[in-house]
Scaffold this motif. Structure first.
Motif, PDB file in Angstrom:
ATOM      1  N   THR A  62       3.428   1.018 -12.974  1.00 14.42           N
ATOM      2  CA  THR A  62       3.460   0.455 -11.628  1.00 14.42           C
ATOM      3  C   THR A  62       4.890   0.098 -11.277  1.00 14.42           C
ATOM      4  OG1 THR A  62       1.230  -0.435 -11.869  1.00 14.42           O
ATOM      5  CG2 THR A  62       2.594  -1.359 -10.124  1.00 14.42           C
ATOM      6  N   ASP A  75       1.911   7.532  -5.832  1.00 18.54           N
ATOM      7  CA  ASP A  75       0.576   8.104  -5.972  1.00 18.54           C
ATOM      8  C   ASP A  75       0.376   9.344  -5.106  1.00 18.54           C
ATOM      9  OD1 ASP A  75      -1.217   6.168  -7.696  1.00 18.54           O
ATOM     10  OD2 ASP A  75       0.076   4.911  -6.471  1.00 18.54           O
ATOM     11  N   ARG A  85      -4.694  -1.572  -8.003  1.00 26.17           N
ATOM     12  CA  ARG A  85      -4.103  -1.928  -9.294  1.00 26.17           C
ATOM     13  C   ARG A  85      -3.324  -3.220  -9.117  1.00 26.17           C
ATOM     14  NH1 ARG A  85      -0.456   2.493 -12.036  1.00 26.17           N
ATOM     15  NH2 ARG A  85      -2.493   3.436 -12.315  1.00 26.17           N
ATOM     16  N   ASN A  87      -0.888  -3.005  -5.999  1.00 22.34           N
ATOM     17  CA  ASN A  87      -0.727  -1.659  -5.445  1.00 22.34           C
ATOM     18  C   ASN A  87      -2.087  -1.195  -4.929  1.00 22.34           C
ATOM     19  OD1 ASN A  87       0.532   0.710  -4.733  1.00 22.34           O
ATOM     20  ND2 ASN A  87       0.347   1.643  -6.747  1.00 22.34           N
ATOM     21  N   PHE A 103       2.060  -1.852  -1.036  1.00 27.07           N
ATOM     22  CA  PHE A 103       2.615  -2.241  -2.331  1.00 27.07           C
ATOM     23  C   PHE A 103       3.306  -3.593  -2.181  1.00 27.07           C
ATOM     24  CE2 PHE A 103       6.057  -2.310  -5.481  1.00 27.07           C
ATOM     25  CZ  PHE A 103       5.345  -2.048  -6.640  1.00 27.07           C
ATOM     26  N   GLN A 153       5.235  -6.482  -4.597  1.00 24.86           N
ATOM     27  CA  GLN A 153       5.760  -6.836  -5.920  1.00 24.86           C
ATOM     28  C   GLN A 153       6.643  -8.069  -5.804  1.00 24.86           C
ATOM     29  OE1 GLN A 153       8.209  -3.877  -7.805  1.00 24.86           O
ATOM     30  NE2 GLN A 153       8.266  -4.955  -9.758  1.00 24.86           N
TER      31      GLN A 153
END
Length: 533
Positions: free
Chosen positions: A142, A204, A250, A355, A376, A378
């Motif tokens: 990831t 992806d 995820r 994600n 996404f 993070q």
């Protein structure tokens, strides 16, 4: 920020709508799943183990056992594919059958196909150094950029990044060959890009990655390819059949390990012994304004108190009696002493990573399409640091008699909050990590009134409080908007001759806005705010 949140809400809304539709049709779909068993054998009748059996268009799969048998669940109209190294692949339709036996024929050589430029070549015909990246393996990790996942999976390729979320990745193919630019050339869906910031690509969505590692690639791309070429294909489309929606989520926690506190001294009195040794070795008198008696050092009650607040000092010149009512920010500060501040743990800690991908793919004999949505998020392991990205990709292709046409377009909006993605900058001490090393453990994180403390007293250095840096940078925002892709059309002039033309485009917009506060707690204090855009 508003655009990112709109994209995020749109993706979540589409995801919820899709989940609702899937839930409504889930009962019917679940009823169509039937158990399928079978045996895979060679042409001579021997059972084949290790054959991967996949349900086309889904994640369902099985591997044959030693006796060649397999078991899985699939819809009655599903398509099964059988593959194994050294055997010719087989594809068959379930057609309502519950037992499917397959015979696979051996091949004497492998016809691996590698994308090297304008065309595809059999691996046996390639004389240059080419690495074919295992995309499935890379996608198990990831990260914001696919480039950060190439280091461990591709020989001859090294990748470095600062660790900040959304940071630019530095890729080197077979080391450094020049004193100037050593970045490789990136070719994404046929469009050359000499830019290492590829965070607009959703990992992806990537179908294949090829790394051309030697000078032979210059015959295709010219001098731009002197540092190697990375060819990325993102043309994922659906198999023939009705549309299939796939939602992949995820999430996890990123945790910093083996920090600077592994080797930095975090006990204030132990740190003083290093300071003392430095002065003794230099033949200079040991300062006493912080630790007092050099032979019997103690933690001071205050490492700094403004003259207006200091009532008395001890025989070593340290504030002994202080009028706390005289504290006034930013002109009259009072900072207590610390037995040992662990600056690493104050600044770094676990961070959330999420994600979310929603794919809708399908097609027929004359067309295929794929639409993907990605969000996404993070968080940085450094405090007040975060990267967000929302993206949409559309891939379609159509065939009408002898004419083919389609497009491959992506729109991405990303935002980086907090410290710059490339922290630290030109000087190591400019970044949070550098300040983390240089701050002494006797300095507390905050003063008596909760404002950030610093090394204002003589001998404590002139470093910025790294937690204050991170906190004040939290509203800094770096924005990147990118539209990337190509349109293509082809005409079949003859059975073995097709004319194809494509138009590639790469349009980007980026901006930054930041705020720099006052730093009255430093030895070289500043009292001016500034805004940078």
């Amino acid at each position: 920020m508003e655009k990112v949140m709109l994209v995020a809400r749109w993706i979540r809304a589409v995801g919820l709508a899709t989940l609702f539709l899937l839930a409504v049709s889930g009962t019917a779909s679940a009823q169509q799943l039937i158990p399928i068993t079978g045996t895979v054998t060679t042409a001579g009748g021997s059972p084949l183990s290790g054959v991967t059996v996949r349900v086309q268009g889904s994640d369902a799969r099985a591997v044959t056992a030693e006796n060649g048998k397999f078991t899985l669940n699939a819809q009655s109209d599903a398509v099964l594919t059988f593959s194994r190294v050294g055997q010719k692949p087989v594809q068959t339709t379930v057609g309502g059958r519950r037992t499917i036996d397959v015979t696979m024929a051996q091949i004497s050589f492998l016809d691996d196909v590698v994308v090297t430029g304008y065309t595809e070549q059999r691996r046996g015909d390639i004389t240059g150094a080419v690495a074919n990246v295992n995309v499935e393996s890379a996608q198990k990790q990831t990260g914001a950029s696919i480039l950060q996942r190439l280091d461990a999976s591709t020989p001859g390729v090294t990748v470095a990044a600062s660790g900040s979320p959304g940071a630019r990745a530095t890729v080197r193919i077979r080391g450094i060959s020049s004193f100037q630019n050593n970045d490789p050339l990136y070719v994404i869906d046929g469009t050359p890009v000499q830019e290492s910031y590829l965070n607009f690509l959703n990992p992806d969505d990537i179908a294949s990655i090829q790394v051309l590692k030697d000078a032979s690639s210059a015959s295709i791309y010219g001098s731009r390819a002197s540092n190697g070429v990375i060819v990325i294909e993102t043309s994922k489309r659906g198999p023939a059949g009705p549309p299939r929606a796939t939602l992949r989520v995820r999430t996890g926690i990123a945790t910093p390990v083996r920090g600077y506190d592994d080797f930095l001294i975090t006990d204030a009195l132990d740190y003083f012994q290093v300071v003392k040794a430095a002065y003794v070795n230099a033949g200079q008198p040991i300062p006493t304004n912080i630790y007092g008696d050099p032979n019997a050092p103690t933690i001071p009650q205050y490492i700094f108190a403004s003259p207006a607040a200091t009532i008395t000092t001890d025989k070593w010149g340290r504030p002994a009696t202080v009028d706390l009512n005289k504290y006034s920010y930013p002109n009259s500060l009072i900072m207590p002493g610390s037995t040992g501040t662990n600056w690493w743990k104050e600044v770094f800690g676990p961070a959330y990573v999420g994600n979310y991908n929603l794919d809708v793919r399908g097609g027929s004999a004359d067309n295929s399409y794929g639409v993907s949505f990605n969000y996404f998020d993070q968080g940085g392991t450094a405090a007040f640091n975060e990267f967000k990205r929302g993206s949409v990709r559309v891939n379609t292709s159509f065939i009408r008699n002898k004419v083919s046409f389609g497009e491959n377009i992506s729109l991405a909006l990303d935002r980086h909050f907090g410290g710059l993605p490339d922290d630290p900058g030109g000087y190591a001490e400019d970044g949070i990590l550098g300040k983390n090393i240089l701050m002494q453990p006797v300095i507390p994180v905050r003063d008596i009134n909760g404002n950030f403390a610093g090394g204002k007293a003589t001998g404590l250095g002139n470093q910025f409080n790294p937690l204050k840096e991170a906190s004040e940078w939290r509203d800094n925002i770096s924005k990147n908007n990118q539209v990337f892709g190509n349109l293509f059309a082809g005409l079949e002039l003859a059975k073995a001759l097709t004319f194809r033309s494509s138009l590639g485009f790469n349009v980007g917009q980026n901006s930054f806005s930041g705020f720099t506060p006052i730093f009255p707690e430093n030895a070289e204090a500043t009292f001016t705010n500034s805004i940078n855009e």
